[in-house]
Write an enzyme that holds these catalytic residues in place. Sequence first.
Site, mmCIF file in Angstrom:
data_model
loop_
_atom_site.group_PDB
_atom_site.id
_atom_site.type_symbol
_atom_site.label_atom_id
_atom_site.label_comp_id
_atom_site.label_asym_id
_atom_site.label_seq_id
_atom_site.Cartn_x
_atom_site.Cartn_y
_atom_site.Cartn_z
ATOM 1 N N GLU A 7 1.226 -1.597 0.364
ATOM 2 C CA GLU A 7 0.204 0.604 -0.260
ATOM 3 C C GLU A 7 1.105 1.360 -0.079
ATOM 4 O OE1 GLU A 7 -3.222 -1.091 3.389
ATOM 5 O OE2 GLU A 7 -3.850 -2.267 1.942
HETATM 6 C C1 HEC Z 1 -3.105 1.025 -2.078
HETATM 7 C C2 HEC Z 1 -4.571 1.071 -1.700
HETATM 8 C C3 HEC Z 1 -5.266 0.743 -0.520
HETATM 9 C C4 HEC Z 1 -4.342 2.873 1.129
HETATM 10 C C5 HEC Z 1 -2.947 3.847 -0.129
HETATM 11 C C6 HEC Z 1 -4.715 2.356 1.198
HETATM 12 N N1 HEC Z 1 -5.995 2.474 1.655
HETATM 13 FE FE1 HEC Z 1 -7.424 1.789 2.983
HETATM 14 N N2 HEC Z 1 -8.399 -0.341 2.260
HETATM 15 C C7 HEC Z 1 -7.099 -0.754 0.902
HETATM 16 C C8 HEC Z 1 -8.068 -2.227 1.233
HETATM 17 C C9 HEC Z 1 -7.422 -3.260 0.050
HETATM 18 C C10 HEC Z 1 -8.569 -2.340 2.208
HETATM 19 C C11 HEC Z 1 -9.329 -3.992 2.680
HETATM 20 C C12 HEC Z 1 -8.179 -4.783 3.783
HETATM 21 C C13 HEC Z 1 -8.888 -5.917 4.786
HETATM 22 O O1 HEC Z 1 -9.496 -5.680 4.604
HETATM 23 O O2 HEC Z 1 -7.443 -6.264 4.582
HETATM 24 C C14 HEC Z 1 -9.187 -1.216 3.080
HETATM 25 C C15 HEC Z 1 -10.048 -1.086 4.561
HETATM 26 C C16 HEC Z 1 -9.441 0.501 5.340
HETATM 27 C C17 HEC Z 1 -10.828 0.717 6.252
HETATM 28 C C18 HEC Z 1 -11.933 0.393 6.229
HETATM 29 C C19 HEC Z 1 -12.663 0.014 6.270
HETATM 30 C C20 HEC Z 1 -14.244 -1.141 6.397
HETATM 31 O O3 HEC Z 1 -14.843 -0.852 5.966
HETATM 32 O O4 HEC Z 1 -13.679 -1.690 6.624
HETATM 33 C C21 HEC Z 1 -10.419 1.543 6.439
HETATM 34 C C22 HEC Z 1 -11.119 2.605 7.419
HETATM 35 C C23 HEC Z 1 -9.634 2.417 5.538
HETATM 36 N N3 HEC Z 1 -8.807 1.405 4.269
HETATM 37 C C24 HEC Z 1 -8.683 4.040 5.647
HETATM 38 C C25 HEC Z 1 -7.255 4.213 4.906
HETATM 39 C C26 HEC Z 1 -7.139 5.345 5.429
HETATM 40 C C27 HEC Z 1 -6.743 5.909 6.404
HETATM 41 C C28 HEC Z 1 -5.248 5.399 4.944
HETATM 42 C C29 HEC Z 1 -4.574 6.551 4.621
HETATM 43 C C30 HEC Z 1 -3.889 6.029 6.160
HETATM 44 C C31 HEC Z 1 -6.112 3.539 3.873
HETATM 45 N N4 HEC Z 1 -7.675 3.418 3.766
HETATM 46 C C32 HEC Z 1 -4.591 4.046 2.398
HETATM 47 C C33 HEC Z 1 -6.566 -0.091 0.269
HETATM 48 C C34 HEC Z 1 -6.217 1.228 0.354
#
Ligand code: HEC
Length: 337
Positions: free
Chosen positions: A139
């Site tokens: 990520e």
């Molecule tokens: C490369 C893409 C990527 C980036 C950059 C990223 N995310 Fe995500 N995010 C994901 C993915 C894929 C998941 C689900 C992963 C899992 O469940 O293991 C996720 C899950 C989440 C969730 C959970 C939502 C739920 O419904 O469960 C939140 C809140 C979130 N991210 C916020 C953030 C925040 C704040 C940042 C920056 C600090 C960020 N993400 C950066 C891809 C990304």
Amino acid sequence: MKKIVALTLTAASLMASSLVQDAKNAGLAPIPTEASKLLKLIDNPKNPITKAKVELGKKLYFDPRLSKSGLISCNTCHNLSKGGDDGMQAAVGHKWTANPHHLSSPTVYNAVFNDKQFWDGRSPDVEDQAQGPIQAAPEMAATQEHVVAVVTSMPAYVKEFQKAYGKNVKITFKKVADTIGLFERTLVTPAPFDAFMNGDENAMTKKQKEGLKTFIQVGCASCHNGVGIGGGMNAFNVVAKYKYMNVGDFKGDANGMVKVPTLRNVTQTAPYFHNGMIPTLKDAIKEMGRIQLGANISDKQAKSIEAFLGALDGKKPYVKLPMLPATNDNTPKPELN
Ligand code: HEC
Ligand code: HEC
């Protein structure tokens, strides 16, 4: 004549109020209209919401320099202009790497209402969650030291932390994540459904109301409920196996439970399911019926439910694109490898 009109009105409002009651009985709940009630629902008692913290959290959310490459921010995968996700099947991050488990990015809008975060619910809240992606190799691929070095290199950021948390604030990785989380808490989107539940009978169309009835009758609300219309942990593959279970290796938590996605703004967050293998909402609804309820959802029922889901398209909070402090000689340089 007048009497008849009055009678019909009463009958109509009775019907509407009984639908509201049915929805409440099924566990569905609206986003409160009253600001103080909403604040109570979304605030973090350990780090209460203030304007200064939220403004800073917004900058950090949009700042790609927190990532190793200097290119990837939270908004890359959770694009606030696009339903709060990225439209990808599997998320793509550092060095163009796809999520190794073929997981798709859930929306950040209304994530504050989730009981747990991530598809397997391994994180308790948005603050804790935010620490994950910054450090995850596929990520943002950053170290905690990198993040602190980036932020503290820019005097304007340091000033903002002081404004938010007081002169003696210690800028740590956790503080950065907590502040991003606080910004996310404000990303709630009240929709026609909420107005309807809060007493405005005309907020939803006739088709949407019928769809809500179908949604409840078929049993969708047994898992998609609460203010988030989802957000709890539930069993998956209840009566049949998801037809794309073999794409990626995701199996839920230790007990096979999966985070029920919010259905708010779901019309904007295709493709669907944890591995993004379902392209359309209609197919997602039918597959849900088949695997979670053992129900053969007809095209007509699917269309009706889809109409209701449209009433969950909410009003996004106004997010003014933040201007970020300029990089200087002390700021760590982007690293593409
Ligand atoms: C490369 C893409 C990527 C980036 C950059 C990223 N995310 Fe995500 N995010 C994901 C993915 C894929 C998941 C689900 C992963 C899992 O469940 O293991 C996720 C899950 C989440 C969730 C959970 C939502 C739920 O419904 O469960 C939140 C809140 C979130 N991210 C916020 C953030 C925040 C704040 C940042 C920056 C600090 C960020 N993400 C950066 C891809 C990304
Ligand atoms: C037994 C619990 C349960 C029931 C009943 C249920 N769902 Fe789900 N729903 C889930 C879970 C868990 C997921 C996540 C599945 C995954 O991604 O692998 C999900 C995913 C979805 C998605 C995809 C959302 C997204 O962002 O990817 C939609 C749409 C959906 N459900 C709609 C419905 C509808 C409509 C019904 C009724 C026909 C229904 N669900 C019944 C638990 C349930």
